[in-house]
Design a protein around this motif. Structure first.
Motif, PDB file in Angstrom:
ATOM      1  N   UNK A   3      43.009 -58.854   7.114  1.00  0.00           N
ATOM      2  CA  UNK A   3      43.400 -57.456   7.227  1.00  0.00           C
ATOM      3  C   UNK A   3      44.281 -57.271   8.455  1.00  0.00           C
ATOM      4  N   UNK A   4      45.387 -56.577   8.302  1.00  0.00           N
ATOM      5  CA  UNK A   4      46.279 -56.297   9.419  1.00  0.00           C
ATOM      6  C   UNK A   4      45.500 -55.583  10.514  1.00  0.00           C
ATOM      7  N   UNK A   5      45.604 -56.096  11.728  1.00  0.00           N
ATOM      8  CA  UNK A   5      44.922 -55.488  12.855  1.00  0.00           C
ATOM      9  C   UNK A   5      43.514 -55.991  13.093  1.00  0.00           C
ATOM     10  N   UNK A   6      43.031 -56.883  12.254  1.00  0.00           N
ATOM     11  CA  UNK A   6      41.696 -57.458  12.438  1.00  0.00           C
ATOM     12  C   UNK A   6      41.838 -58.975  12.498  1.00  0.00           C
ATOM     13  N   UNK A   7      41.312 -59.568  13.526  1.00  0.00           N
ATOM     14  CA  UNK A   7      41.385 -61.027  13.675  1.00  0.00           C
ATOM     15  C   UNK A   7      39.989 -61.618  13.819  1.00  0.00           C
ATOM     16  N   UNK A   8      39.005 -60.959  13.228  1.00  0.00           N
ATOM     17  CA  UNK A   8      37.621 -61.402  13.357  1.00  0.00           C
ATOM     18  C   UNK A   8      37.416 -62.738  12.647  1.00  0.00           C
ATOM     19  N   UNK A  18      34.099 -54.033   4.367  1.00  0.00           N
ATOM     20  CA  UNK A  18      34.884 -52.900   4.884  1.00  0.00           C
ATOM     21  C   UNK A  18      36.354 -53.282   5.021  1.00  0.00           C
ATOM     22  N   UNK A  19      36.631 -54.454   5.610  1.00  0.00           N
ATOM     23  CA  UNK A  19      38.024 -54.893   5.757  1.00  0.00           C
ATOM     24  C   UNK A  19      38.654 -55.194   4.397  1.00  0.00           C
ATOM     25  N   UNK A  20      37.895 -55.766   3.482  1.00  0.00           N
ATOM     26  CA  UNK A  20      38.419 -56.033   2.135  1.00  0.00           C
ATOM     27  C   UNK A  20      38.809 -54.721   1.458  1.00  0.00           C
ATOM     28  N   UNK A  21      37.954 -53.710   1.569  1.00  0.00           N
ATOM     29  CA  UNK A  21      38.248 -52.407   0.971  1.00  0.00           C
ATOM     30  C   UNK A  21      39.458 -51.756   1.628  1.00  0.00           C
ATOM     31  N   UNK A  22      39.545 -51.824   2.955  1.00  0.00           N
ATOM     32  CA  UNK A  22      40.670 -51.234   3.678  1.00  0.00           C
ATOM     33  C   UNK A  22      41.983 -51.888   3.238  1.00  0.00           C
ATOM     34  N   UNK A  23      41.982 -53.214   3.060  1.00  0.00           N
ATOM     35  CA  UNK A  23      43.198 -53.906   2.637  1.00  0.00           C
ATOM     36  C   UNK A  23      43.551 -53.563   1.190  1.00  0.00           C
ATOM     37  N   UNK A  24      42.535 -53.409   0.348  1.00  0.00           N
ATOM     38  CA  UNK A  24      42.785 -53.024  -1.048  1.00  0.00           C
ATOM     39  C   UNK A  24      43.418 -51.633  -1.114  1.00  0.00           C
ATOM     40  N   UNK A  25      42.930 -50.714  -0.303  1.00  0.00           N
ATOM     41  CA  UNK A  25      43.514 -49.368  -0.262  1.00  0.00           C
ATOM     42  C   UNK A  25      44.952 -49.447   0.229  1.00  0.00           C
ATOM     43  N   UNK A  26      45.208 -50.245   1.272  1.00  0.00           N
ATOM     44  CA  UNK A  26      46.566 -50.396   1.788  1.00  0.00           C
ATOM     45  C   UNK A  26      47.506 -50.935   0.706  1.00  0.00           C
ATOM     46  N   UNK A  27      47.054 -51.965  -0.021  1.00  0.00           N
ATOM     47  CA  UNK A  27      47.893 -52.545  -1.092  1.00  0.00           C
ATOM     48  C   UNK A  27      48.126 -51.532  -2.213  1.00  0.00           C
ATOM     49  N   UNK A  28      47.098 -50.776  -2.564  1.00  0.00           N
ATOM     50  CA  UNK A  28      47.223 -49.763  -3.622  1.00  0.00           C
ATOM     51  C   UNK A  28      48.237 -48.692  -3.215  1.00  0.00           C
ATOM     52  N   UNK A  29      48.127 -48.229  -1.970  1.00  0.00           N
ATOM     53  CA  UNK A  29      49.070 -47.205  -1.500  1.00  0.00           C
ATOM     54  C   UNK A  29      50.497 -47.727  -1.458  1.00  0.00           C
TER      55      UNK A  29
END
Length: 174
Positions: free
Chosen positions: A135-140, A157-168
């Motif tokens: 996820x952009x901005x996360x390097x965990x 949470x990061x997987x969902x955030x990236x999926x939303x970013x790709x969808x948008x």
């Protein structure tokens, strides 16, 4: 130590502590207990420093450029940390293996636990089973314990955030 180094517990503890480094001896003790470690003595500032060194070494393994480099870095950790395996039993925990000398402080125990646990994890599941969140901005850092071995994110949470970013990105008109 109650963690089973053959499973994911040790490598997940390393990832957990690396993602949010403990800031005090109390926090280190609490998080280790929550992970199932039996603490045999009070946690000291030296333990916190040694745990930080263990996490630094572990993150070098995570960030290795390839399998050979990853193995070399992990072998260095193992050489520094591990002693011959021995059977031991703490009151109420049953028999299990330790890969360290007796009477070690927590920081040294964690160094050994991370090294041995990660070695078992990579040898048993695959040398590619450590990574950083995509996820952009996360390097965990994370240990891939997924069934498929294709984990790309540190958390749901990061997987969902990236999926939303790709969808948008797909839904935005050009």
């Amino acid at each position: 130590m109650q963690l089973n180094p053959y499973g994911a517990d040790a490598v997940n503890l390393a990832a957990n502590l690396a993602s949010r480094r403990p800031g005090s001896t109390e926090e280190l003790a609490d998080r280790c207990r929550a992970a199932g470690l039996v603490l045999e003595r009070p946690v000291t500032a030296d333990d916190l420093d040694r745990a930080g060194a263990a996490l630094d070494a572990w993150e070098e393994v995570v960030d290795a450029a390839g399998e050979q480099e990853r193995a070399e870095l992990l072998n260095r950790m193992l050489a520094e940390a591990a002693a011959y395996p021995r059977l031991t039993s703490h009151p109420g925990t049953g028999w299990h293996l330790h890969y360290r000398d007796e009477e070690q402080p927590l920081g040294s125990v964690l160094f050994t636990l991370f090294a041995v646990g990660t070695a078992f994890h990579l040898a048993g599941r695959g040398m590619h089973r450590l990574g950083r969140c995509e996820t952009t901005g996360c390097a965990t850092a994370f240990a891939d314990t997924s069934r498929t071995g294709r984990q790309r994110y540190c958390s749901q949470r990061c997987a969902n955030r990236d999926a939303v970013r790709r969808h948008r990105a797909r839904s935005t008109p050009a």
